[in-house]
Design an enzyme around this catalytic site. Sequence first.
Site, mmCIF file in Angstrom:
data_model
loop_
_atom_site.group_PDB
_atom_site.id
_atom_site.type_symbol
_atom_site.label_atom_id
_atom_site.label_comp_id
_atom_site.label_asym_id
_atom_site.label_seq_id
_atom_site.Cartn_x
_atom_site.Cartn_y
_atom_site.Cartn_z
ATOM 1 N N LYS A 118 -30.310 -4.001 181.612
ATOM 2 C CA LYS A 118 -29.151 -3.138 181.371
ATOM 3 C C LYS A 118 -29.495 -1.942 181.879
ATOM 4 O O LYS A 118 -28.488 -1.298 182.401
ATOM 5 C CB LYS A 118 -28.938 -3.044 179.866
ATOM 6 C CG LYS A 118 -28.421 -4.423 179.126
ATOM 7 C CD LYS A 118 -28.614 -4.400 177.589
ATOM 8 C CE LYS A 118 -28.096 -5.959 176.806
ATOM 9 N NZ LYS A 118 -28.174 -6.074 175.666
ATOM 10 N N GLN B 5 -31.006 -2.807 170.706
ATOM 11 C CA GLN B 5 -30.911 -4.137 171.037
ATOM 12 C C GLN B 5 -31.336 -4.768 169.626
ATOM 13 O O GLN B 5 -32.496 -4.672 168.941
ATOM 14 C CB GLN B 5 -32.097 -4.300 172.019
ATOM 15 C CG GLN B 5 -32.464 -5.597 172.708
ATOM 16 C CD GLN B 5 -31.429 -6.181 173.379
ATOM 17 O OE1 GLN B 5 -30.584 -5.414 174.159
ATOM 18 N NE2 GLN B 5 -31.145 -7.482 173.294
ATOM 19 N N ASP C 190 -21.345 -2.006 172.441
ATOM 20 C CA ASP C 190 -21.523 -3.097 172.097
ATOM 21 C C ASP C 190 -20.229 -3.682 171.316
ATOM 22 O O ASP C 190 -20.044 -4.974 171.136
ATOM 23 C CB ASP C 190 -22.719 -3.606 171.393
ATOM 24 C CG ASP C 190 -23.880 -4.044 172.115
ATOM 25 O OD1 ASP C 190 -23.452 -4.408 173.404
ATOM 26 O OD2 ASP C 190 -25.028 -4.113 171.877
#
Length: 286
Positions: A55, A99, A122
Amino acid sequence: MSAEIIDGKQIAGRVRITVARDVEAYSETFSGATPGLATILVGDDPGSAVYVAGKQKACKEVGMTGFNYPLPADTSREEVVALIERLNADAAVNGILLQLPVPAPLDGVELTGMIDADKDVDGLTAVSAGRLALGIQGLRPCTPQGVMTLLESVGTELEGAEAVVIGRSNLFGKPMAQLLLEANATVTTCHSRTRDLAAVCRRADVLIAAVGRPRMVKGDWVKPGAVVVDVGMNRTDDGLAGDVDFDAVKEVARAITPVPGGVGPMTIAFLLRNTLQAARMARSRG
Ligand code: NAP
């Protein structure tokens, strides 16, 4: 006739090129400023470290600024909360990503929920889910957005179509169903208690599998001419496998995504797009 194979790698590449171009234009407009993405990784799970590194790399490739916060596995809840609050308040940070999973006793859902919804790239906070459910502008989860783009790439008519999503996770199944509904499909969400799953799947013009069971969807579960999207990523003795029996289903479907190289590459592409969107939203709020 064999189905058209939907090339997610190529389509994700195109999304990234567009994001890079838009980041350049953003920078020109805002005196050299770049959208910023902060990643928080707690613990030393090697798989998660690889994802986060990917990422961060993708972020730099499109001209964004990456901020990486690797924290030891024994980091306290209070320390993670303090970091999230600091990033929420930092104008240089437009997107924040925690994460998952986080090591016990930390609670990933609780901590994710502390991310400012306007930086929730997200799309996983309750506020983001609520905005999606109500059709209010906001950041949508990356993988379902990627699937919408894959469907579009093969000219899938969603209006009035029967769409079946197998899986009802907060991460994927639920937001996927919402996006399809928003596109005026008639949506059925299946799960482990669905009766006669095969019969429900056979009704689908668009079939999306996100279960986590290798090759569960068989050729005779699929309506001839359907578009099939395989979200599953299962490690098996013979490598990575999707939730769809690809070889059998490709003989029935009109179009199908492979695993790997289908849905997978879309997630990071849409993470980048969300970060840019978050930066633009912040600018428009002033
Ligand atoms: P999850 O949270 O484990 O959810 C799985 C869903 O499948 C649940 O809703 C479960 O039903 C349902 N299910 C399980 N067994 C079933 C059965 N026999 N028949 C019908 N439904 C069944 O998984 P997830 O996070 O949504 O992920 C699903 C898969 O997609 C995984 O392989 C994951 O690795 C992959 N994935 C890939 C990406 C990507 O490519 N970037 C992103 C997200 C997910 P219940 O709710 O009743 O338990």
